[in-house]
Design a protein around this motif. Structure first.
Motif, PDB file in Angstrom:
ATOM      1  N   ASP A  44      55.411   7.579  54.709  1.00  0.00           N
ATOM      2  CA  ASP A  44      55.893   8.654  54.285  1.00  0.00           C
ATOM      3  C   ASP A  44      57.006   8.595  53.519  1.00  0.00           C
ATOM      4  N   GLY A  45      57.471   9.194  52.473  1.00  0.00           N
ATOM      5  CA  GLY A  45      58.319   9.131  51.581  1.00  0.00           C
ATOM      6  C   GLY A  45      58.238   8.336  50.445  1.00  0.00           C
ATOM      7  N   HIS A  46      57.230   7.462  50.423  1.00  0.00           N
ATOM      8  CA  HIS A  46      56.878   6.364  49.122  1.00  0.00           C
ATOM      9  C   HIS A  46      55.635   6.844  48.548  1.00  0.00           C
ATOM     10  N   VAL A  47      55.017   7.830  48.811  1.00  0.00           N
ATOM     11  CA  VAL A  47      53.896   8.450  47.864  1.00  0.00           C
ATOM     12  C   VAL A  47      54.247   9.436  46.885  1.00  0.00           C
ATOM     13  N   THR A  48      54.074   9.012  45.787  1.00  0.00           N
ATOM     14  CA  THR A  48      54.817   9.884  44.689  1.00  0.00           C
ATOM     15  C   THR A  48      53.778   9.915  43.470  1.00  0.00           C
ATOM     16  N   PHE A  49      53.775  11.118  43.004  1.00  0.00           N
ATOM     17  CA  PHE A  49      53.081  11.490  41.864  1.00  0.00           C
ATOM     18  C   PHE A  49      54.159  11.848  40.681  1.00  0.00           C
ATOM     19  N   VAL A  50      54.106  11.092  39.432  1.00  0.00           N
ATOM     20  CA  VAL A  50      55.226  11.270  38.587  1.00  0.00           C
ATOM     21  C   VAL A  50      54.405  11.831  37.359  1.00  0.00           C
ATOM     22  N   ASN A  51      54.911  12.961  36.619  1.00  0.00           N
ATOM     23  CA  ASN A  51      54.484  13.628  35.609  1.00  0.00           C
ATOM     24  C   ASN A  51      55.511  14.397  34.904  1.00  0.00           C
ATOM     25  N   ALA A  52      54.979  14.653  33.523  1.00  0.00           N
ATOM     26  CA  ALA A  52      55.914  15.496  32.746  1.00  0.00           C
ATOM     27  C   ALA A  52      55.974  16.927  33.318  1.00  0.00           C
ATOM     28  N   ASP A  53      57.277  17.875  33.104  1.00  0.00           N
ATOM     29  CA  ASP A  53      57.162  19.092  33.728  1.00  0.00           C
ATOM     30  C   ASP A  53      56.361  19.899  32.835  1.00  0.00           C
ATOM     31  N   PRO A  54      55.397  20.588  33.205  1.00  0.00           N
ATOM     32  CA  PRO A  54      54.373  21.584  32.443  1.00  0.00           C
ATOM     33  C   PRO A  54      55.043  22.624  31.796  1.00  0.00           C
ATOM     34  N   VAL A  55      56.145  23.226  32.460  1.00  0.00           N
ATOM     35  CA  VAL A  55      56.847  24.274  31.761  1.00  0.00           C
ATOM     36  C   VAL A  55      57.765  23.871  30.561  1.00  0.00           C
ATOM     37  N   ARG A  56      58.378  22.668  30.727  1.00  0.00           N
ATOM     38  CA  ARG A  56      59.282  22.182  29.681  1.00  0.00           C
ATOM     39  C   ARG A  56      58.216  21.791  28.432  1.00  0.00           C
ATOM     40  N   ARG A  57      57.058  21.362  28.929  1.00  0.00           N
ATOM     41  CA  ARG A  57      56.094  21.095  27.770  1.00  0.00           C
ATOM     42  C   ARG A  57      55.547  21.963  27.067  1.00  0.00           C
ATOM     43  N   MET A  58      55.332  23.260  27.750  1.00  0.00           N
ATOM     44  CA  MET A  58      55.006  24.479  27.078  1.00  0.00           C
ATOM     45  C   MET A  58      56.070  24.847  26.298  1.00  0.00           C
ATOM     46  N   ASP A  59      57.371  24.856  26.452  1.00  0.00           N
ATOM     47  CA  ASP A  59      58.432  25.484  25.680  1.00  0.00           C
ATOM     48  C   ASP A  59      58.406  24.519  24.555  1.00  0.00           C
ATOM     49  N   ARG A  60      58.160  23.145  24.362  1.00  0.00           N
ATOM     50  CA  ARG A  60      58.098  22.539  23.363  1.00  0.00           C
ATOM     51  C   ARG A  60      56.705  22.785  22.488  1.00  0.00           C
ATOM     52  N   LEU A  61      55.786  22.876  23.123  1.00  0.00           N
ATOM     53  CA  LEU A  61      54.577  23.046  22.492  1.00  0.00           C
ATOM     54  C   LEU A  61      54.257  24.514  21.906  1.00  0.00           C
ATOM     55  N   GLU A  62      54.972  25.416  22.185  1.00  0.00           N
ATOM     56  CA  GLU A  62      55.159  26.765  21.578  1.00  0.00           C
ATOM     57  C   GLU A  62      55.785  26.579  20.129  1.00  0.00           C
TER      58      GLU A  62
END
Length: 223
Positions: A89-107
């Motif tokens: 517990d506390g050491h199980v992590t999924f790291v990814n880019a923020d989809p909201v920030r990515r969408m802003d850039r993609l627009e």
């Protein structure tokens, strides 16, 4: 960034999804490995896309697919080590880019390339992908999830759709876990060779064995 956390795992046939506390005072189980698990989300999803595209035009990974691959990885890992995996517990992590920030850039990017109806079509597809990715993140860290993932989101490089800070965050998660006396194994689910130096450092200074397994890089103690 955003972090979500759950504190329990569900058990399914064939795979132990036992969760362990990180407290070093817990009674050790000689037949188990108390492991941290870090998933490189961008690399994981990109690899899945590359595998899927020759077969289908689906671009959004369903949660069931994610869970299946994590379960299969743990099952194979247990078979190869002969030990039961306990996720800490506390050491199980999924790291990814923020989809909201990515969408802003993609627009911004799409608006510079398309006009009119074609732009609206492209934006519609992009927004759908964003919503599906947000949904995946919520499911990975949700109360009904099988594994106790925290979802940690990073930003983007300037004028780019590539994530920024993901590798640094992953390396920090691995190192923090390896330093925890309640953890005797760190597992990195990624196909990125850039993480070899941090795994080498963990091998040489904290845990005595580092090896490579499929898309998985892991370091464990006592095997």
């Amino acid at each position: 960034g955003e972090e979500r956390r759950i504190c329990s795992c569900k058990k399914a046939a064939g795979v132990s999804s036992t969760m362990a506390s990180s407290s070093a005072a817990d009674k050790p189980n000689q037949n188990s490995l108390r492991c941290a698990l870090v998933v490189d989300g961008a690399n994981f999803i990109l690899g899945w896309h590359g595998y899927q595209r020759p077969k289908t035009d689906k671009v959004n990974m369903p949660y069931q697919v994610f869970e299946h691959h994590i379960t299969r990885m743990i099952s194979d890992f247990q078979d190869k080590t002969g030990r039961t995996i306990q996720l800490v517990d506390g050491h199980v992590t999924f790291v990814n880019a923020d989809p909201v920030r990515r969408m802003d850039r993609l627009e911004e990017f799409l608006s510079s390339r398309y006009r009119g109806d074609e732009l609206e079509t492209q934006l519609k597809w992009a927004r759908n992908d964003k919503n599906k990715l947000i949904q995946l993140h919520n499911q990975i860290a949700g109360k009904n999830a099988r594994y106790p993932f925290q979802v940690k989101l990073v930003g983007l490089k300037p004028k780019s759709l590539k994530q920024s800070g993901g590798d640094t965050l992953i390396a920090a998660c691995l190192t923090k876990a390896a330093m925890d006396k309640g953890v005797n194994g760190v597992i990195l689910f990624s196909g990125d060779g850039d993480f070899c130096p941090v795994l080498k450092m963990i091998k040489e200074t904290i845990l005595p064995l580092t090896t490579t397994y499929m898309l998985l890089i892991f370091a464990i103690d006592g095997v």
